[in-house]
Design a protein around this motif. Structure first.
Motif, short mmCIF file in Angstrom:
data_model
loop_
_atom_site.label_atom_id
_atom_site.label_comp_id
_atom_site.label_asym_id
_atom_site.label_seq_id
_atom_site.Cartn_x
_atom_site.Cartn_y
_atom_site.Cartn_z
N CYS A 136 -3.22 4.30 -7.18
CA CYS A 136 -3.97 3.17 -6.12
C CYS A 136 -5.17 2.25 -6.98
N THR B 183 0.70 -1.22 0.07
CA THR B 183 -0.06 0.05 0.17
C THR B 183 0.77 1.23 0.09
N CYS C 10 -1.61 4.10 -0.23
CA CYS C 10 -2.95 3.74 -0.86
C CYS C 10 -3.90 3.04 0.32
N MET D 213 -1.45 -0.50 -4.17
CA MET D 213 -0.66 0.23 -4.91
C MET D 213 -0.31 -0.48 -6.22
#
Length: 113
Positions: free
Chosen positions: A76, A58, A101, A105
């Motif tokens: 994202c 993320t 995100c 990601m």
């Protein structure tokens, strides 16, 4: 009755012409912006500005060396792309975290101006 139909057809042609004109302007502007971006990127590379990037689940980071004004864009999954603020780097090497995100990601991009 015939005059009304002709007026409507004229209005439609005028609206279509306006839309096509607007599309042509947007297309030209986009082409010019893209051309500017590629020459700008080449100028940055030739001046010694370069970046390494790392992407996790993320989050991620970019580590850039050289002189430029740059920011990170996070691509994202299932949410809008995220960007951090512009950073003016006068030299050396700087590592910055990418905006995180919520779910996952895809990639990060370093944008310059």
């Amino acid at each position: 009755m015939m005059e009304t139909k002709l007026n409507k057809m004229g209005a439609l042609r005028g609206a279509a012409g306006t839309i096509l004109g607007a599309l042509a302007i947007v297309s030209l502007s986009t082409a010019q912006a893209n051309a500017g971006d590629s020459s700008g990127a080449a100028a940055l590379r030739s001046s010694g500005f370069s970046c390494k990037k790392s992407v996790g689940n993320t989050g991620g980071w970019a580590e850039c060396t050289g002189k430029a004004t740059w920011r990170i864009e996070s691509d994202c999954v299932a949410q809008a792309d995220l960007r951090n603020g512009w950073y003016g780097q006068s030299g050396g090497t700087v590592r910055r975290s990418a905006p995180e995100c919520r779910f996952s990601m895809r990639k990060i991009t370093v944008e310059t101006r």
